[in-house]
Design a protein around this motif. Structure first.
Motif, PDB file in Angstrom:
ATOM      1  N   LYS A  67       0.832  -1.210   0.000  1.00 57.60           N
ATOM      2  CA  LYS A  67       0.000   0.000   0.000  1.00 57.60           C
ATOM      3  C   LYS A  67       0.867   1.262   0.000  1.00 57.60           C
ATOM      4  O   LYS A  67       0.567   2.234  -0.693  1.00 57.60           O
ATOM      5  CB  LYS A  67      -0.939   0.009   1.223  1.00 57.60           C
ATOM      6  N   HIS A  75       1.908   1.687  -3.444  1.00 53.95           N
ATOM      7  CA  HIS A  75       0.686   1.995  -4.231  1.00 53.95           C
ATOM      8  C   HIS A  75       0.360   3.498  -4.141  1.00 53.95           C
ATOM      9  O   HIS A  75      -0.011   4.120  -5.122  1.00 53.95           O
ATOM     10  CB  HIS A  75      -0.435   1.134  -3.633  1.00 53.95           C
ATOM     11  N   HIS A  78       0.569   0.597 -10.056  1.00 58.40           N
ATOM     12  CA  HIS A  78      -0.392   0.952  -9.007  1.00 58.40           C
ATOM     13  C   HIS A  78      -1.413  -0.184  -8.824  1.00 58.40           C
ATOM     14  O   HIS A  78      -1.711  -0.605  -7.706  1.00 58.40           O
ATOM     15  CB  HIS A  78      -1.081   2.256  -9.445  1.00 58.40           C
ATOM     16  N   ASP A 117      -1.847  -3.493  -5.725  1.00 61.90           N
ATOM     17  CA  ASP A 117      -3.058  -3.872  -4.981  1.00 61.90           C
ATOM     18  C   ASP A 117      -3.331  -5.370  -5.055  1.00 61.90           C
ATOM     19  O   ASP A 117      -3.954  -5.926  -4.159  1.00 61.90           O
ATOM     20  CB  ASP A 117      -4.273  -3.075  -5.466  1.00 61.90           C
TER      21      ASP A 117
HETATM   22 FE   LIG Z   1      -5.967   2.371  -4.036  1.00 59.17          FE
END
Ligand SMILES: [Fe+2]
Length: 160
Positions: A35, A38, A50, A54
């Motif tokens: 994260k 990200h 990106h 996840d």
């Molecule tokens: Fe997100």
């Protein structure tokens, strides 16, 4: 006092407990650094990386739950407290602040490779102690190897 009785005898219980707890720390930490990357990712390949990050986060979160519940089912209380992750997590992680896409890919490959190496040691260690836990660790490893492959493929050609 025994709260949840273990179906495993000592020392198998100890071996399996260590393998599951250290896997839990690696997976929870991976979900956090996934994260972090990200959110802080910059560069022309932002969109694909990106989204790819996840996928790692989802897999790590899902398996962290399975691993923790496997420990609980064996009478081994899992420890997923933030202070535990902060002190025990040692996989390569992105630096703070914005991180360039190429650098994110490199650090994710390194982090996943390190996690996979440790999982393979735990697979060895749990072979006799508990084949059911070993089977779960094999599934976790297969997923992380898939994720590592996708980041490694992103990283070609390496000298660009
Ligand atoms: Fe997100």
């Amino acid at each position: 006092m025994t709260v949840v009785k273990s179906t495993l005898p000592e020392p198998a219980r100890q071996v399996v407990g260590d393998a599951l707890q250290s896997t839990l720390v690696d997976l929870l930490g991976l979900s956090l650094i996934g994260k972090q990357a990200h959110w802080n990712l910059v560069g022309p390949r932002f969109r694909s990386i990106h989204l790819q990050l996840d996928e790692v986060v989802s897999a790590a979160r899902e398996f962290s739950d399975t691993v923790a519940e496997r420990a609980a089912a064996l009478g081994l209380p899992p420890d997923g407290r933030p202070e535990t992750i902060a002190s025990a997590f040692t996989l390569p992680a992105p630096k703070d602040g914005w991180v360039r896409d190429t650098e994110v890919v490199e650090v994710m490959v390194e982090s996943l490779e390190t996690a996979i190496g440790r999982l393979r040691e735990r697979i060895e260690a749990t072979d006799k102690a508990d084949p059911v836990t070993q089977d779960l660790l094999i599934s976790v490893t297969a997923e992380l190897e898939k994720q590592r492959w996708m980041f490694d493929a992103e990283n070609w050609p390496k000298d660009r």
